[in-house]
Design a protein around this motif. Structure first.
Motif: not given
Length: 160
Positions: A6-29
Motif C-alpha cells: 500500500s505504501q509502495a502504491d501510494h508512493r508510486q501514485r504521488v511520484d506520477g502526480l509530481v512528474r505530471r505536475w513538473l511537466d506542466e511547470r515546464k510547459t508553463l515556463i
C-alpha cells in the motif's frame, strides 16, 4: 506485507502526480517565454492573444493542481515521516498562497486576451508575475526536497 504494498502504491501514485505536475511547470515556463518574446518583438494583437490565452490556461491548471492535488500529498507525506513540522508546512503554504493570488490576479486582468486592456497591461504585469512564479518554484522545490529527504530517512520508530 500489505502495508508495504500500500505504501509502495501510494508512493508510486504521488511520484506520477509530481512528474505530471513538473511537466506542466515546464510547459508553463516555455509558454511564458514565448509570450514574453512575442511581446518584446511587437507581435500583432492576434498572436499575442493566442499566446496569452494558452499561457493563462496552463497557469491556472498548474496553480490548481499544486493547491488541490500536489501540495497536500507532499505535506502529508513529509509530516507523516516527521520531516516537516506542521507549522513549517503552514508557512510554506502561506508563501505559496501569495503566489497563487498573484497568478489569479494576472489571469483576471487578462481574462479576455483579445481585449486592448489585457494586452495593454501585459508588458507591466508579466514581469511581476514572472518574479512571483520564480518564488513559487523555489518554494515548491523546497517541498519536493523535503519529500525526497523524508524518503531517504527511515520512518520514525522504525529499526535501523
Amino acid at each position: 506485507m500489505l502495508a508495504h504494498s500500500s505504501q509502495a502504491d501510494h508512493r508510486q501514485r504521488v511520484d506520477g502526480l509530481v512528474r505530471r505536475w513538473l511537466d506542466e511547470r515546464k510547459t508553463l515556463i516555455t509558454q511564458e517565454q514565448s509570450l514574453h518574446a512575442a511581446l518584446a518583438a511587437g507581435a500583432d494583437a492576434a498572436l499575442l492573444a493566442r499566446h496569452l490565452a494558452a499561457f493563462c490556461q496552463t497557469l491556472m491548471d498548474y496553480v490548481s493542481a499544486g493547491h488541490f492535488e500536489v501540495y497536500d500529498e507532499l505535506l502529508d507525506e513529509a509530516e507523516r515521516r516527521q520531516a516537516l513540522p506542521a507549522a513549517a508546512g503552514q508557512a510554506l503554504m502561506a508563501r505559496l498562497q501569495t503566489t497563487t493570488d498573484a497568478a489569479i490576479r494576472f489571469n483576471e486582468l487578462c481574462e479576455d486576451p483579445h481585449s486592448a486592456a489585457a494586452q495593454a497591461c501585459l508588458a507591466r504585469e508579466l514581469p511581476i508575475l514572472r518574479l512571483e512564479l520564480e518564488s513559487r518554484f523555489q518554494t515548491e522545490d523546497r517541498l519536493l526536497a523535503l519529500l525526497h529527504e523524508s524518503r531517504e530517512s527511515p520512518p520514525p520508530g522504525s529499526r535501523p
